[in-house]
Design an enzyme around this catalytic site. Structure first.
Site, PDB file in Angstrom:
ATOM      1  N   GLU A  24      -2.560  -4.654  -3.213  1.00 25.48           N
ATOM      2  CA  GLU A  24      -2.876  -5.581  -4.297  1.00 25.48           C
ATOM      3  C   GLU A  24      -2.768  -4.892  -5.659  1.00 25.48           C
ATOM      4  O   GLU A  24      -2.277  -5.488  -6.619  1.00 25.48           O
ATOM      5  CB  GLU A  24      -4.301  -6.142  -4.124  1.00 25.48           C
ATOM      6  CG  GLU A  24      -4.501  -6.932  -2.852  1.00 25.48           C
ATOM      7  CD  GLU A  24      -4.993  -6.117  -1.664  1.00 25.48           C
ATOM      8  OE1 GLU A  24      -5.625  -6.705  -0.790  1.00 25.48           O
ATOM      9  OE2 GLU A  24      -4.730  -4.888  -1.608  1.00 25.48           O
TER      10      GLU A  24
ATOM     11  N   HIS B 122      -3.464   0.645  -3.444  1.00 23.45           N
ATOM     12  CA  HIS B 122      -3.491  -0.368  -2.396  1.00 23.45           C
ATOM     13  C   HIS B 122      -2.422  -1.418  -2.690  1.00 23.45           C
ATOM     14  O   HIS B 122      -1.889  -1.482  -3.802  1.00 23.45           O
ATOM     15  CB  HIS B 122      -4.867  -1.029  -2.351  1.00 23.45           C
ATOM     16  CG  HIS B 122      -5.927  -0.164  -1.746  1.00 23.45           C
ATOM     17  ND1 HIS B 122      -7.118  -0.675  -1.294  1.00 23.45           N
ATOM     18  CD2 HIS B 122      -5.987   1.167  -1.515  1.00 23.45           C
ATOM     19  CE1 HIS B 122      -7.865   0.293  -0.808  1.00 23.45           C
ATOM     20  NE2 HIS B 122      -7.202   1.428  -0.941  1.00 23.45           N
TER      21      HIS B 122
ATOM     22  N   ASP C 175      -8.118   5.309   4.440  1.00 21.14           N
ATOM     23  CA  ASP C 175      -7.795   4.226   3.499  1.00 21.14           C
ATOM     24  C   ASP C 175      -9.024   3.403   3.150  1.00 21.14           C
ATOM     25  O   ASP C 175      -9.182   2.984   2.023  1.00 21.14           O
ATOM     26  CB  ASP C 175      -6.718   3.321   4.094  1.00 21.14           C
ATOM     27  CG  ASP C 175      -6.178   2.329   3.075  1.00 21.14           C
ATOM     28  OD1 ASP C 175      -5.605   2.768   2.082  1.00 21.14           O
ATOM     29  OD2 ASP C 175      -6.348   1.120   3.286  1.00 21.14           O
TER      30      ASP C 175
ATOM     31  N   ASN D  61       0.844  -1.181   0.000  1.00 17.53           N
ATOM     32  CA  ASN D  61       0.000   0.000   0.000  1.00 17.53           C
ATOM     33  C   ASN D  61       0.889   1.244   0.000  1.00 17.53           C
ATOM     34  O   ASN D  61       1.771   1.372   0.832  1.00 17.53           O
ATOM     35  CB  ASN D  61      -0.903  -0.022   1.241  1.00 17.53           C
ATOM     36  CG  ASN D  61      -1.932   1.071   1.244  1.00 17.53           C
ATOM     37  OD1 ASN D  61      -1.591   2.245   1.160  1.00 17.53           O
ATOM     38  ND2 ASN D  61      -3.194   0.693   1.356  1.00 17.53           N
TER      39      ASN D  61
END
Length: 156
Positions: free
Chosen positions: A63, A61, A153, A50
């Site tokens: 991923e 993020h 977030d 992240n």
């Protein structure tokens, strides 16, 4: 619908450690400690963490950064992939998993945040939860000490 988790494979712990290293890296940089890696045919093809704080990005993020680092892949490559993530995937990251038809996701934990696991499971994605004590504690401590950043977030 209750999510049914599959059993972990022996290599899952090894590859989750790559994602955990990324989470630790993000934390050391002053960011949110979430890491990820993408594995195809037993090889890490991308990893990331992240970087919303570091790059002032609303979408970077762990991923998403991992997928970006993996670069352009063919659809058939994603069909053989496993995505490792240190936290249950949020709706945005779950959308990327669904878009690329990644069939298997291994998460370190979902105690501190429960993402779109039910949707992923309904779509046929195999989910494995390692329930990592280290990941749970790292996220818990971060949330307790950086509440405002955490809420930003997850957009609440």
């Amino acid at each position: 619908m209750a999510v049914k988790y599959a059993s972990a494979k022996p290599e899952d712990v090894k590859f989750m450690e790559v994602a955990m290293e990324e989470a630790r890296k993000g934390l050391a940089e002053g960011g949110i400690p979430i890491g990820s890696c993408l594995v195809i045919d037993g090889k890490v093809v991308g990893k990331g963490h992240n970087q919303r704080v570091q790059k002032e990005s609303p979408t970077l993020h762990g991923e998403i950064h991992c997928l970006e680092e993996a670069g352009r892949l063919k659809a058939k490559d994603y069909e053989r992939a496993t995505l490792y993530t240190t936290l249950s995937p949020c709706p945005m990251c779950s959308g990327a998993i669904r878009l690329f038809k990644i069939p298997r996701v291994v998460l370190a934990e979902n105690v501190n945040f429960l993402g779109d696991e039910e949707l992923l499971s309904k779509e046929g994605v195999e989910l494995i939860n390692l329930n990592s004590k280290e990941a749970i504690e790292m996220m818990k401590t971060f949330i307790e000490t950086h509440k405002e950043l955490w809420f930003e977030d997850i957009a609440i």
